[in-house]
Every structure is written in structure tokens, then in C-alpha cells.
Write a protein that holds these residues in place. Structure first.
Motif, PDB file in Angstrom:
ATOM      1  N   GLN A 153      -5.950 -20.209   1.015  1.00  0.00           N
ATOM      2  CA  GLN A 153      -6.319 -20.402   1.955  1.00  0.00           C
ATOM      3  C   GLN A 153      -4.501 -19.267   2.250  1.00  0.00           C
ATOM      4  N   LEU A 154      -3.544 -19.558   1.634  1.00  0.00           N
ATOM      5  CA  LEU A 154      -2.125 -18.305   2.125  1.00  0.00           C
ATOM      6  C   LEU A 154      -2.653 -16.985   1.590  1.00  0.00           C
ATOM      7  N   MET A 155      -3.619 -17.164   1.118  1.00  0.00           N
ATOM      8  CA  MET A 155      -4.235 -15.362   0.786  1.00  0.00           C
ATOM      9  C   MET A 155      -5.189 -14.829   1.553  1.00  0.00           C
ATOM     10  N   ASP A 156      -5.846 -15.515   1.751  1.00  0.00           N
ATOM     11  CA  ASP A 156      -6.600 -15.182   2.886  1.00  0.00           C
ATOM     12  C   ASP A 156      -6.050 -14.367   4.201  1.00  0.00           C
ATOM     13  N   TYR A 157      -4.629 -15.872   4.338  1.00  0.00           N
ATOM     14  CA  TYR A 157      -3.917 -15.180   5.395  1.00  0.00           C
ATOM     15  C   TYR A 157      -2.491 -13.985   5.441  1.00  0.00           C
ATOM     16  N   ALA A 158      -3.164 -14.267   3.968  1.00  0.00           N
ATOM     17  CA  ALA A 158      -1.724 -12.996   4.367  1.00  0.00           C
ATOM     18  C   ALA A 158      -2.719 -11.722   3.932  1.00  0.00           C
ATOM     19  N   ARG A 159      -3.558 -11.765   3.395  1.00  0.00           N
ATOM     20  CA  ARG A 159      -5.253 -10.076   3.608  1.00  0.00           C
ATOM     21  C   ARG A 159      -5.332 -10.343   4.922  1.00  0.00           C
ATOM     22  N   GLN A 160      -5.452 -10.789   5.829  1.00  0.00           N
ATOM     23  CA  GLN A 160      -6.003 -11.014   7.394  1.00  0.00           C
ATOM     24  C   GLN A 160      -4.451 -10.759   8.230  1.00  0.00           C
ATOM     25  N   VAL A 161      -3.730 -10.412   7.774  1.00  0.00           N
ATOM     26  CA  VAL A 161      -1.896 -10.492   8.493  1.00  0.00           C
ATOM     27  C   VAL A 161      -1.947  -9.002   8.989  1.00  0.00           C
ATOM     28  N   ILE A 166      -4.745  -3.067  12.037  1.00  0.00           N
ATOM     29  CA  ILE A 166      -5.433  -3.241  13.602  1.00  0.00           C
ATOM     30  C   ILE A 166      -4.541  -2.405  14.402  1.00  0.00           C
ATOM     31  N   GLU A 167      -3.842  -3.265  14.559  1.00  0.00           N
ATOM     32  CA  GLU A 167      -2.896  -3.271  15.845  1.00  0.00           C
ATOM     33  C   GLU A 167      -2.251  -1.927  15.275  1.00  0.00           C
ATOM     34  N   GLU A 168      -1.653  -1.423  14.444  1.00  0.00           N
ATOM     35  CA  GLU A 168      -1.273   0.174  14.357  1.00  0.00           C
ATOM     36  C   GLU A 168      -2.021   0.965  15.100  1.00  0.00           C
TER      37      GLU A 168
END
Length: 378
Positions: A165-173, A179-181
């Protein structure tokens, strides 16, 4: 009870019963056989039906005392058979209560035995009790170890799930940050440059319409458009400069900069070899490679007195491998991992990677990291 304890329990009934028949002379062997069979029946009832009944246990203890009291011989061994039936399964408080009752009944049943028989019977009783208690503790420790193992295994699965989950979260972040940039860039261009270009387009169309009739005014409007286009170009350059990070930020976790710094500071030769087609890595992967390379090269200099380090980067579709070797002294056995090496392992495992250490001709540290690329052309 285990099968082995069950067999031992019944042997401790049958063997002294048969031996006593030959050692002693009874008025009626038939009556003796009957009471022995009755004792076996009580023992079997306790095993099959009344395994938790305290009253049946008291009945067996009392009956074994009566048999030892009336038939002498070596029937006091029946007490040891009863020990096997309750010590492994009862809780501590109840167990010691029945041990006290049983040793009292045992000594009462040895009324006409010699002093040596008293001593021997009690010593065997105490030794058997201690042995069974020790076996029970071993079984309890075994159960505790198995329970701890199950808990550790469950926590290991939970840790793997949390790491995933942490890996997925890091990729999503990282994706969300990109995307925000992009959205911010889009808003900057739309709000500032976009509106200016639309206004300039309208001014150009107006100037083209009035030039045939009012040339001077039309030329004045075109000059204004030119000046505003110049301002727009400066605005675009300024926006690009704000979006582009400074060179120091770009090189913060660069292997090239690390190699340059370490070479200048320590006078060491560092060579890098690439295999495969290089591609852009996630910032988190670049950070791990940078830190692991920094730790490996520093250890090579500090502990191995190395003068040359080779770094091999292998780009594969689903992973990147960094292998670092040096010409320094290899560690002596037994090899103990220090804090730095453990940190390298933890960083690698955090995103599902691995760290390997080999000591052959040269000391080599290999970092293997998944790259999370969905397509080979990403």
C-alpha cells in the motif's frame, strides 16, 4: 493425552497387576482380576467420557489406594498411571491439589510396607510428577512458540500488505504531484498568456479592417500589438524559468554529482557502466540508488581502503540493478552487517526491492529495485 502416554498409562496398570499376582498369594484370584478389570474400566471411562470430571479422578485415586492397601505387591505403581492422566491437561492450581491428595492416599495405602518401600514409592512419585510437569512446560512452550510464529507470520503478511500500500501511495503521490504541476502550468498559461493572445488577435483583426481607411491608426495598433507580443514573450520566458527547478535541485540526488564529489574529496577512481536502454526513474528510486551508492562507496573507502570503485547500472523493463564493486580489502568472517548496511536493506525493501552482498574475488553490493513501469516505452 498423546497415544504414547495412553499406552504407557495402561502398561503401568497391567504390568504391576500381573506382577503382583505372582509376587503375592491372594485368597481369590478371580476377585483380584475382577477389581483390576474394574480399575481399567474406570480409567477407560475417564479417558473417553469423563476426561474433565474431578469426581471420577478422585474415584480413581481412591480406588488405586484401596487396591494398594488390600493387595499389597507393587500395586502402588497404579498411582503413577493416574498421574499420566491429569498432569498434562489440568491447570496449575487444580493439578497441585490432586497431587497433594494423591501422595497422601499413596502413603496411607503403604500401611504394611517396609520403610524402604515408602521411600522408593515416594521418590518415584515425586520424580514422575516432576518429569510430567517438565514435559507439560515443554509442550506449553511449544504451543507458545507456535502461537508466536503464527502471529509473526500474520504480522509479516500485514507488513507486506502495508508495504504494498505504501508503494502504491508513493506512486500515486508522485503522479498527483505531476498532475498538479501540469495543472498549475496550464492555469498560468491560460490566465496570463492566453488572455493576452486573444486580446492581441482581436487588435490585429481590428487593425487590418481600418488600415485601408485609416492607415496611420492601423499602423499604430499594429505597433501596439508588436509591443504586447514582446511583453508576452518575456512573460512566457519568465513562466518557464519559474517552472524549471534550479540546477542544484536537479542534481541533488544525481549519481554523477555523487561521483564528482567523492572523487574530489577522496581522490578515488569511480567508473560507471550502463547496460540496457536508460529511462527516467521515479524520484524515490533515484533517491534510494543515490543513498545506497553513497553508503557503499563510503564503506569501501573507510573500511576497505579502496582506490577504485566500479558501478554497473542495468536498465531492464521491470527493474533496475545497481552493482557496486571495489578493489579494497574484503571483510573477514564472520561478516556482521552495520547500521549503514541495514539502512540500505530497509530502503530497498520499503519499495519491494532487494539488497545482495557477495564476497568472492571482490566485495560487491547489488541493489535491485522495481521500476513500476507499465509499458516498456514509458
Amino acid at each position: 493425552m498423546t497415544p504414547l502416554l495412553t499406552i504407557t498409562r495402561y502398561l503401568l496398570i497391567l504390568i504391576p497387576a500381573v506382577a503382583s499376582m505372582f509376587l503375592e498369594s491372594y485368597m481369590s484370584n478371580g476377585a483380584y482380576v475382577f477389581v483390576i478389570l474394574l480399575f481399567l474400566w474406570i480409567a477407560e471411562l475417564r479417558r473417553i467420557v469423563f476426561s474433565k470430571s474431578a469426581w471420577m479422578l478422585l474415584l480413581e485415586i481412591g480406588f488405586s489406594g484401596w487396591l494398594s492397601y488390600h493387595y499389597d505387591g507393587i500395586l502402588f505403581i497404579l498411582f503413577y498411571s493416574t498421574l499420566l492422566s491429569y498432569i498434562p491437561s489440568m491447570n496449575q492450581g487444580t493439578r497441585f491439589s490432586f497431587l497433594g491428595i494423591q501422595i497422601i492416599v499413596l502413603n496411607l495405602s503403604l500401611h504394611n510396607q517396609s520403610g524402604n518401600d515408602y521411600v522408593i514409592a515416594n521418590l518415584i512419585f515425586l520424580a514422575t510428577s516432576m518429569l510430567l510437569l517438565h514435559m507439560q512446560r515443554i509442550n506449553q512452550n511449544k504451543d507458545d512458540v507456535e502461537l508466536l510464529y503464527d502471529q509473526l507470520r500474520r504480522q509479516h503478511y500485514e507488513l507486506d500488505e502495508a508495504r504494498s500500500q505504501l508503494m502504491d501511495y508513493a506512486r500515486q503521490v508522485e503522479n498527483i504531484a505531476q498532475i498538479e504541476e501540469r495543472n498549475r502550468i496550464s492555469r498560468d498559461i491560460h490566465d496570463e498568456l492566453g488572455h493576452k493572445l486573444i486580446r492581441l488577435k482581436m487588435m490585429m483583426e481590428a487593425s487590418l479592417r481600418i488600415i485601408p481607411t485609416q492607415p496611420s491608426k492601423g499602423m499604430e495598433m499594429l505597433a501596439s500589438v508588436r509591443d504586447q507580443l514582446t511583453e508576452g514573450m518575456e512573460m512566457l520566458r519568465s513562466t518557464v524559468r519559474r517552472l524549471k527547478p534550479d540546477e542544484d535541485s536537479l542534481q541533488t540526488y544525481s549519481l554523477d554529482r555523487l561521483i564528482e564529489d567523492l572523487t574530489q574529496e577522496n581522490g578515488i577512481s569511480i567508473e560507471v557502466a550502463l547496460e540496457g536502454m536508460p529511462y527516467v526513474l521515479y524520484p524515490s528510486l533515484s533517491f534510494i540508488l543515490y543513498r545506497n551508492a553513497q553508503e557503499a562507496i563510503t564503506n569501501a573507502i573507510r573500511h576497505g581502503s579502496a582506490t577504485r570503485v566500479n558501478i554497473q547500472l542495468t536498465y531492464e523493463p521491470k527493474q533496475i540493478t545497481m552493482r557496486i564493486t571495489n578493489n579494497g580489502k574484503t571483510p573477514q568472517a564472520p561478516y556482521v552487517k552495520g547500521i549503514g548496511m541495514k539502512g540500505m536493506e530497509e530502503r530497498s525493501k520499503l519499495i519491494g526491492g532487494h539488497l545482495f552482498v557477495t564476497i568472492e574475488d571482490h566485495y560487491a553490493i547489488t541493489t535491485v529495485l522495481p521500476t513500476f513501469r507499465h509499458h516498456d516505452t514509458d
